[in-house]
Design a protein around this motif. Structure first.
Motif, PDB file in Angstrom:
ATOM      1  N   GLN A   1       0.825  -1.198   0.000  1.00 24.65           N
ATOM      2  CA  GLN A   1       0.000   0.000   0.000  1.00 24.65           C
ATOM      3  C   GLN A   1       0.861   1.251   0.000  1.00 24.65           C
ATOM      4  O   GLN A   1       1.962   1.260   0.534  1.00 24.65           O
ATOM      5  CB  GLN A   1      -0.885   0.032   1.251  1.00 24.65           C
ATOM      6  CG  GLN A   1      -2.086  -0.876   1.192  1.00 24.65           C
ATOM      7  CD  GLN A   1      -3.207  -0.344   0.317  1.00 24.65           C
ATOM      8  OE1 GLN A   1      -2.967   0.113  -0.788  1.00 24.65           O
ATOM      9  NE2 GLN A   1      -4.436  -0.417   0.794  1.00 24.65           N
ATOM     10  N   GLN A   3       0.463   5.455   0.682  1.00 24.29           N
ATOM     11  CA  GLN A   3      -0.382   6.545   1.173  1.00 24.29           C
ATOM     12  C   GLN A   3       0.142   7.859   0.598  1.00 24.29           C
ATOM     13  O   GLN A   3       1.348   8.110   0.613  1.00 24.29           O
ATOM     14  CB  GLN A   3      -0.386   6.604   2.703  1.00 24.29           C
ATOM     15  CG  GLN A   3      -1.048   5.426   3.372  1.00 24.29           C
ATOM     16  CD  GLN A   3      -0.156   4.203   3.415  1.00 24.29           C
ATOM     17  OE1 GLN A   3       1.037   4.290   3.680  1.00 24.29           O
ATOM     18  NE2 GLN A   3      -0.745   3.043   3.141  1.00 24.29           N
ATOM     19  N   TYR A  32       8.025   3.564  -8.653  1.00 28.96           N
ATOM     20  CA  TYR A  32       6.752   4.234  -8.882  1.00 28.96           C
ATOM     21  C   TYR A  32       6.893   5.532  -9.674  1.00 28.96           C
ATOM     22  O   TYR A  32       7.902   6.232  -9.597  1.00 28.96           O
ATOM     23  CB  TYR A  32       6.084   4.534  -7.544  1.00 28.96           C
ATOM     24  CG  TYR A  32       5.346   3.353  -6.987  1.00 28.96           C
ATOM     25  CD1 TYR A  32       6.042   2.226  -6.547  1.00 28.96           C
ATOM     26  CD2 TYR A  32       3.963   3.346  -6.901  1.00 28.96           C
ATOM     27  CE1 TYR A  32       5.381   1.129  -6.047  1.00 28.96           C
ATOM     28  CE2 TYR A  32       3.283   2.246  -6.390  1.00 28.96           C
ATOM     29  CZ  TYR A  32       3.994   1.151  -5.971  1.00 28.96           C
ATOM     30  OH  TYR A  32       3.327   0.061  -5.475  1.00 28.96           O
ATOM     31  N   TYR A 111      -3.267   4.623 -12.673  1.00 30.67           N
ATOM     32  CA  TYR A 111      -2.640   4.819 -11.368  1.00 30.67           C
ATOM     33  C   TYR A 111      -3.409   4.047 -10.297  1.00 30.67           C
ATOM     34  O   TYR A 111      -4.638   4.043 -10.287  1.00 30.67           O
ATOM     35  CB  TYR A 111      -2.594   6.306 -11.019  1.00 30.67           C
ATOM     36  CG  TYR A 111      -1.579   7.076 -11.838  1.00 30.67           C
ATOM     37  CD1 TYR A 111      -1.854   7.460 -13.149  1.00 30.67           C
ATOM     38  CD2 TYR A 111      -0.337   7.410 -11.312  1.00 30.67           C
ATOM     39  CE1 TYR A 111      -0.920   8.150 -13.918  1.00 30.67           C
ATOM     40  CE2 TYR A 111       0.600   8.110 -12.061  1.00 30.67           C
ATOM     41  CZ  TYR A 111       0.302   8.472 -13.353  1.00 30.67           C
ATOM     42  OH  TYR A 111       1.232   9.161 -14.108  1.00 30.67           O
ATOM     43  N   SER A 112      -2.673   3.465  -9.362  1.00 30.26           N
ATOM     44  CA  SER A 112      -3.291   2.607  -8.345  1.00 30.26           C
ATOM     45  C   SER A 112      -3.646   3.347  -7.066  1.00 30.26           C
ATOM     46  O   SER A 112      -4.566   2.950  -6.353  1.00 30.26           O
ATOM     47  CB  SER A 112      -2.323   1.470  -7.986  1.00 30.26           C
ATOM     48  OG  SER A 112      -1.997   0.702  -9.121  1.00 30.26           O
ATOM     49  N   TYR A 113      -2.899   4.389  -6.749  1.00 31.65           N
ATOM     50  CA  TYR A 113      -3.079   5.062  -5.467  1.00 31.65           C
ATOM     51  C   TYR A 113      -3.317   6.553  -5.689  1.00 31.65           C
ATOM     52  O   TYR A 113      -2.685   7.168  -6.560  1.00 31.65           O
ATOM     53  CB  TYR A 113      -1.836   4.862  -4.594  1.00 31.65           C
ATOM     54  CG  TYR A 113      -1.507   3.416  -4.354  1.00 31.65           C
ATOM     55  CD1 TYR A 113      -0.516   2.774  -5.092  1.00 31.65           C
ATOM     56  CD2 TYR A 113      -2.204   2.672  -3.416  1.00 31.65           C
ATOM     57  CE1 TYR A 113      -0.214   1.442  -4.894  1.00 31.65           C
ATOM     58  CE2 TYR A 113      -1.909   1.334  -3.200  1.00 31.65           C
ATOM     59  CZ  TYR A 113      -0.926   0.731  -3.944  1.00 31.65           C
ATOM     60  OH  TYR A 113      -0.633  -0.601  -3.738  1.00 31.65           O
ATOM     61  N   TRP A 114      -4.192   7.090  -4.855  1.00 34.50           N
ATOM     62  CA  TRP A 114      -4.584   8.499  -4.984  1.00 34.50           C
ATOM     63  C   TRP A 114      -4.630   9.173  -3.619  1.00 34.50           C
ATOM     64  O   TRP A 114      -4.983   8.536  -2.618  1.00 34.50           O
ATOM     65  CB  TRP A 114      -5.965   8.625  -5.631  1.00 34.50           C
ATOM     66  CG  TRP A 114      -5.956   8.246  -7.069  1.00 34.50           C
ATOM     67  CD1 TRP A 114      -6.057   6.989  -7.593  1.00 34.50           C
ATOM     68  CD2 TRP A 114      -5.828   9.131  -8.185  1.00 34.50           C
ATOM     69  NE1 TRP A 114      -5.985   7.039  -8.965  1.00 34.50           N
ATOM     70  CE2 TRP A 114      -5.851   8.350  -9.358  1.00 34.50           C
ATOM     71  CE3 TRP A 114      -5.684  10.514  -8.305  1.00 34.50           C
ATOM     72  CZ2 TRP A 114      -5.747   8.902 -10.633  1.00 34.50           C
ATOM     73  CZ3 TRP A 114      -5.573  11.068  -9.562  1.00 34.50           C
ATOM     74  CH2 TRP A 114      -5.604  10.267 -10.716  1.00 34.50           C
TER      75      TRP A 114
END
Length: 124
Positions: A1, A3, A32, A111-114
């Motif tokens: 994960q 953040q 990333y 994109y996987s994370y916001w």
């Protein structure tokens, strides 16, 4: 994960400047890409800029080229979006995103994370 937390938004007059920061934490980010997107009311989310977390692979959208720059702040562990010469049409919620991706870097869905977003309002 991963953040992501954005900061630095606010209200500014046309021609002014703001610096947005994206603080990232979690798993190793070395592979990333960090992207900045924005979304104005009633409009689709729009690509603004991206760069590799480790540096390089920088792209700036034509709509903000010459006014916005993106850079990594290693001391603060952030990716910052410096916005100069702001215009009322830059008013939007600005989002930071991260993904372990190689292509489609200007497409939000890759994109996987916001982050939660930060409001930028430019008055005329």
């Amino acid at each position: 994960q991963v953040q992501l937390v954005e900061s630095g938004g606010g209200l500014v007059q046309a021609g002014g400047s703001l610096r947005l920061s994206c603080a990232a934490s979690g798993r190793t980010l070395s592979r990333y890409v960090l992207g900045w997107f924005r979304q104005a009311p009633g409009k689709e989310r729009e690509f603004v800029s991206h760069m590799n977390w480790t540096g390089g692979n920088i792209r700036i959208a034509d709509s903000v080229k010459g006014r916005f720059t993106i850079a990594r702040d290693s001391a603060r562990n952030t990716v910052d979006l410096q916005m100069n010469g702001l215009k009322p049409e830059d008013t939007a919620i600005y989002y930071c995103a991260a993904g372990d991706i190689l292509g489609g870097l200007n497409i939000p869905s890759t994109y996987s994370y916001w982050g939660q977003g930060t409001q930028v309002t430019v008055s005329s």
